[in-house]
Design an enzyme around this catalytic site. Structure first.
Site, mmCIF file in Angstrom:
data_model
loop_
_atom_site.group_PDB
_atom_site.id
_atom_site.type_symbol
_atom_site.label_atom_id
_atom_site.label_comp_id
_atom_site.label_asym_id
_atom_site.label_seq_id
_atom_site.Cartn_x
_atom_site.Cartn_y
_atom_site.Cartn_z
ATOM 1 N N CYS A 2 -6.847 19.900 0.575
ATOM 2 C CA CYS A 2 -7.393 20.545 1.055
ATOM 3 C C CYS A 2 -7.922 21.006 1.888
ATOM 4 O O CYS A 2 -8.307 19.729 2.110
ATOM 5 C CB CYS A 2 -8.448 21.620 -0.222
ATOM 6 S SG CYS A 2 -7.647 21.847 -1.582
ATOM 7 N N ARG A 27 -2.738 18.927 4.861
ATOM 8 C CA ARG A 27 -3.580 18.169 3.654
ATOM 9 C C ARG A 27 -3.759 19.136 2.678
ATOM 10 O O ARG A 27 -3.903 19.270 1.456
ATOM 11 C CB ARG A 27 -5.194 18.175 4.329
ATOM 12 C CG ARG A 27 -6.210 17.831 5.128
ATOM 13 C CD ARG A 27 -7.498 18.079 5.483
ATOM 14 N NE ARG A 27 -8.454 17.805 4.246
ATOM 15 C CZ ARG A 27 -9.026 16.497 4.419
ATOM 16 N NH1 ARG A 27 -8.530 15.710 5.436
ATOM 17 N NH2 ARG A 27 -9.369 16.236 3.315
ATOM 18 N N TRP A 73 -4.421 22.331 -1.828
ATOM 19 C CA TRP A 73 -3.087 22.017 -2.457
ATOM 20 C C TRP A 73 -3.726 21.720 -3.164
ATOM 21 O O TRP A 73 -5.187 21.414 -4.567
ATOM 22 C CB TRP A 73 -3.524 20.533 -2.555
ATOM 23 C CG TRP A 73 -2.279 19.740 -2.567
ATOM 24 C CD1 TRP A 73 -1.433 18.929 -2.500
ATOM 25 C CD2 TRP A 73 -2.523 18.572 -3.665
ATOM 26 N NE1 TRP A 73 -0.686 18.722 -3.512
ATOM 27 C CE2 TRP A 73 -1.254 18.128 -4.475
ATOM 28 C CE3 TRP A 73 -3.141 18.907 -4.832
ATOM 29 C CZ2 TRP A 73 -0.796 17.237 -5.262
ATOM 30 C CZ3 TRP A 73 -3.560 17.762 -6.127
ATOM 31 C CH2 TRP A 73 -2.036 16.972 -6.064
ATOM 32 N N ASN A 99 -12.855 21.898 -1.607
ATOM 33 C CA ASN A 99 -11.739 20.291 -1.640
ATOM 34 C C ASN A 99 -12.584 18.975 -2.320
ATOM 35 O O ASN A 99 -14.104 19.221 -2.335
ATOM 36 C CB ASN A 99 -11.829 20.229 0.239
ATOM 37 C CG ASN A 99 -11.172 18.628 -0.398
ATOM 38 O OD1 ASN A 99 -10.056 18.408 -1.044
ATOM 39 N ND2 ASN A 99 -11.162 17.935 1.138
ATOM 40 N N GLY A 100 -12.052 19.417 -3.321
ATOM 41 C CA GLY A 100 -12.140 17.951 -4.848
ATOM 42 C C GLY A 100 -11.543 18.940 -6.127
ATOM 43 O O GLY A 100 -11.734 19.634 -6.576
ATOM 44 N N GLU A 484 9.192 1.439 0.583
ATOM 45 C CA GLU A 484 8.783 2.158 1.472
ATOM 46 C C GLU A 484 9.674 2.421 1.776
ATOM 47 O O GLU A 484 9.780 4.152 1.919
ATOM 48 C CB GLU A 484 9.012 1.538 2.679
ATOM 49 C CG GLU A 484 8.066 1.742 3.721
ATOM 50 C CD GLU A 484 7.010 2.949 3.391
ATOM 51 O OE1 GLU A 484 6.129 3.269 2.099
ATOM 52 O OE2 GLU A 484 6.436 3.827 3.848
ATOM 53 N N LYS A 488 9.893 6.865 1.050
ATOM 54 C CA LYS A 488 10.342 7.895 1.998
ATOM 55 C C LYS A 488 10.936 8.801 1.615
ATOM 56 O O LYS A 488 11.045 10.017 2.256
ATOM 57 C CB LYS A 488 10.330 6.977 3.379
ATOM 58 C CG LYS A 488 9.597 5.921 4.529
ATOM 59 C CD LYS A 488 8.606 7.304 5.068
ATOM 60 C CE LYS A 488 7.392 7.131 3.898
ATOM 61 N NZ LYS A 488 5.849 6.645 3.843
ATOM 62 N N GLU A 491 10.483 11.614 -0.410
ATOM 63 C CA GLU A 491 9.353 12.312 -0.209
ATOM 64 C C GLU A 491 10.054 13.410 0.803
ATOM 65 O O GLU A 491 9.331 14.690 0.958
ATOM 66 C CB GLU A 491 7.963 11.807 -0.224
ATOM 67 C CG GLU A 491 7.470 10.878 1.312
ATOM 68 C CD GLU A 491 6.257 10.789 1.374
ATOM 69 O OE1 GLU A 491 5.906 9.150 2.265
ATOM 70 O OE2 GLU A 491 5.169 10.930 1.145
ATOM 71 N N HIS A 507 19.297 -7.609 -13.836
ATOM 72 C CA HIS A 507 18.943 -6.916 -14.975
ATOM 73 C C HIS A 507 18.545 -5.700 -15.209
ATOM 74 O O HIS A 507 17.793 -5.679 -16.778
ATOM 75 C CB HIS A 507 16.939 -8.449 -14.728
ATOM 76 C CG HIS A 507 17.131 -9.657 -14.246
ATOM 77 N ND1 HIS A 507 17.859 -10.478 -15.179
ATOM 78 C CD2 HIS A 507 16.830 -9.655 -13.256
ATOM 79 C CE1 HIS A 507 17.161 -11.540 -14.783
ATOM 80 N NE2 HIS A 507 16.600 -10.817 -13.221
ATOM 81 N N LYS A 606 -1.830 14.602 2.714
ATOM 82 C CA LYS A 606 -1.710 14.176 3.154
ATOM 83 C C LYS A 606 -2.860 13.334 2.633
ATOM 84 O O LYS A 606 -2.679 11.520 2.587
ATOM 85 C CB LYS A 606 -2.124 14.489 5.148
ATOM 86 C CG LYS A 606 -2.210 13.226 5.837
ATOM 87 C CD LYS A 606 -0.651 12.479 6.383
ATOM 88 C CE LYS A 606 -0.978 11.163 7.507
ATOM 89 N NZ LYS A 606 0.456 10.398 6.912
#
Ligand code: M6R
Length: 611
Positions: A2, A27, A73, A99-100, A484, A488, A491, A507, A606
């Site tokens: 947010c 955000r 968000w 926000n929270g 990584e 990437k 997402e 395995h 983000k």
């Protein structure tokens, strides 16, 4: 999570707030809204991006010199018009953005429902707002006092902005656990979740601390604690230029940030790495060198991409400094009552410096007496301020949701740190130390060489974009790079991808391999080279489609692969800063080819300021 913006002053608030929301859209972007004090209190909000909100208010009267805005968000309640912020209180006199997460909202909601309150949204924010209004009505107190009382009752994290139709000259703000910056102009104030909406108006800012309330008027800023005591605002000067938060001719922030890496890694090394004199200067490390090199154990705490940087650091520190290292997901570490011995050092890695899981894990560890060293990008962020010492990555603002330049910045800092500690501890030979200084120094130029021609990476991304799954494999320092690369791709292109140490295939995961599965090997020339050649053979024998990141000049790996991306030769300790770059581009171009919003991938945000 947010984005929050507020304005009070002599300008029209709406354009300032909307522009700020666009800067903070990274955000969260499932709905957006504004509240304006314009002959009464007016709220406009819409599901979707800030642009959808703008479209929905065309032709309306958007005047007023006081406004607050929010880009969301979703946590409580699906993305929708009615769950979008700002929310009105029951009387319609107050509006609030948040926000929270208010963790005890259900209990407060029930109390309010017993008193006859009904709710228009599913959000915890509307509950908190009505709780504040109920306290004001019951106690016949000021809104500021009601806010203080409410904040003492709630559990959770918040950054809130609150406006009252009856007091059109004031914005009330408060924070705990979610960031809030206030920009100070001439006869005007700007409020935001980070400095990006503020930078074009003023460079003087105040970072509001946890448990502080800000009473903001056009020409007055008062900070108080929850006990109603005034606190002196500490004014900081922003060291950031507007250009750093604009696209600068690139189609997307992600592409810009990938291409910035030669410069951002250089900026990170500049003034710290002095290969000619054989020195590394890092104030945060120097001041605590004894605690660092004599630590019985180092625990690295981080999330996501930063956690992958932590894995590389584990290899570096164990190899160079001979100190045992554990790398922990912050979200797990914080809840499992970890054992922290006297002398243990915690290295916190975070781009934003606001990741809730990391922040709370650190607060817990700090309470237990751990020494916290922060490797953070965002200057002045909560994690930077909570750390006992640290080193900034100096990568500049990272706006694309996918972390790219921050990752290579983290690796640069962590490599310097490990080298400096190893030198002081005597666990690295003179010759190796000097070689590595030169290797590190050469990284920006080598990254620039990779970025010179990206057409082949784009072509590979387009070729494989319709695959439903990918595997990424690596060994040693390239194993975290494989993880990584998989993160990437997931997402940005929404293709399912997994990363594994290449030797783990046998395995279990090798059962997945068939002629449809693209397998990306990070197979540069290092001490595992021969081993990874065998791993490539094993996949080839099962008809997997092989894409390799290989060292320039290598002919063995390319002869086995369907597609190859070359990177310059480098020592394996600095190799991840090179081999990750083609993987960043691969995911960027795959997302682009699939028509996705690469800067704002679905469901993400983000800065993850909720747990
Ligand atoms: O700001 P932080 O580095 O603490 O963020 C941690 C993760 O949320 C972040 O790295 C995330 O995984 C990125 N979107 C990955 O690209």
């Amino acid at each position: 999570m947010c984005g929050i913006v507020g304005y009070i002053g002599h300008r029209q608030a709406y354009p300032v707030v909307i522009k700020g929301l666009k800067r903070l859209e990274y955000r969260g972007y499932d709905s957006a809204g504004v509240a304006l004090l314009n002959h009464g209190l007016k709220v406009y909000k819409k599901k979707g991006k800030v642009a959808d909100l703008e479209d929905s208010v065309v032709g309306l009267d958007l005047g007023g010199q006081v406004g607050i805005g929010h880009t969301r968000w979703a946590t409580h309640g699906e993305p929708s018009d009615r769950n979008a912020h700002p929310h009105y209180s029951a009387s319609g006199q107050l509006a609030m953005i948040h926000n929270g997460i208010i963790e005890n909202y259900a209990q407060i909601k029930e109390e309010l429902q017993h008193k006859g309150y009904t709710f228009k949204s599913d959000t915890d924010t509307e509950v908190l707002l009505n709780f504040i209004e109920e306290i004001r009505n019951n106690n016949e107190c000021s809104l500021e006092e009601a806010l203080r009382i409410a904040l003492r009752r709630i559990v959770g994290a918040y950054c809130i902005l609150l406006v009252d139709a009856a007091d059109p000259d004031t914005i009330l703000a408060a924070r705990k656990g979610s960031p809030l910056v206030i920009g100070i102009g001439k006869g005007e104030h700007f409020l935001a979740s980070d400095a990006s909406p503020i930078i074009e108006y003023t460079k003087e800012v105040v970072y509001v601390n946890d448990y502080q309330i800000a009473i903001v008027r056009a020409d007055e800023l008062i900070l108080k604690n929850l006990g109603n005591e005034k606190q002196t605002p500490f004014i900081t000067r922003l060291d950031m230029e507007l250009a750093a938060i604009e696209k600068g001719g690139y189609e997307h922030f992600m592409l810009k940030e990938i291409h910035e890496q030669p410069q951002t890694i250089f900026d990170c090394l500049r003034g710290r790495l002095l290969p000619e004199s054989g020195m590394i200067t890092m104030g945060g490390v120097e001041n605590h060198l004894e605690s660092l090199i004599h630590a019985p154990r180092i625990i690295i705490v981080a999330c996501g991409t930063s956690w992958h940087a932590g894995l590389v650091a584990e290899y570096l520190i164990e190899e160079l400094c001979r100190i045992p290292v554990e790398v922990e997901y912050a979200s797990e570490f914080r809840y499992r009552n970890p054992i922290i011995h006297p002398g243990d050092v915690i290295i916190a890695i975070s781009q934003s410096g606001e990741t809730a899981d990391t922040l709370v894990a650190l607060e817990n560890a700090k309470e237990k007496g751990a020494f916290i060293f922060g490797v953070v990008n965002a200057v002045g962020s909560s994690i930077a301020r909570l750390s006992h010492a640290g080193a900034y990555t100096h990568s500049g603002p990272e706006i694309g949701v996918a972390s790219t330049k921050a990752f290579t910045g983290q690796l640069a800092v962590l490599t310097m740190m490990a080298l400096k500690m190893a030198r002081a501890k005597g666990t690295v030979s003179d010759e190796r130390y000097r070689t590595l200084l030169h290797e590190l120094h050469a990284v920006p130029e080598k990254v620039a060489a990779i970025l010179k021609d990206t057409a082949s990476i784009k072509a590979i991304a387009e070729k494989y974009k319709d695959a439903s799954d990918f595997l990424f494999l690596g060994r040693g320092y390239n194993f975290p790079v494989a993880l990584e690369g998989a993160l990437k791709l997931k997402e940005i292109s929404y293709i399912h991808a997994e990363g594994y140490p290449a030797a783990e295939m046998k395995h279990g995961p090798i059962a997945l391999v068939d002629e449809k599965l693209p397998v990306v090997f990070v197979a540069t020339r290092d001490r595992f080279y021969e081993k990874i050649v065998s791993n490539v053979q094993e996949i080839k024998a099962r008809k997997g489609r092989i894409i390799c990141i290989a060292s320039e000049g290598d002919s063995t790996i390319p002869s086995m692969a369907d597609d190859v991306i070359f990177v310059p030769d480098a020592d394996e300790l600095v190799g991840p800063m090179l081999s990750v770059v083609p993987l960043q581009l691969l995911s960027y171009y795959a997302g682009l080819a699939k028509g996705y919003d690469v800067d704002k991938p679905r469901n993400l945000a983000k800065s993850v300021t909720v747990e």
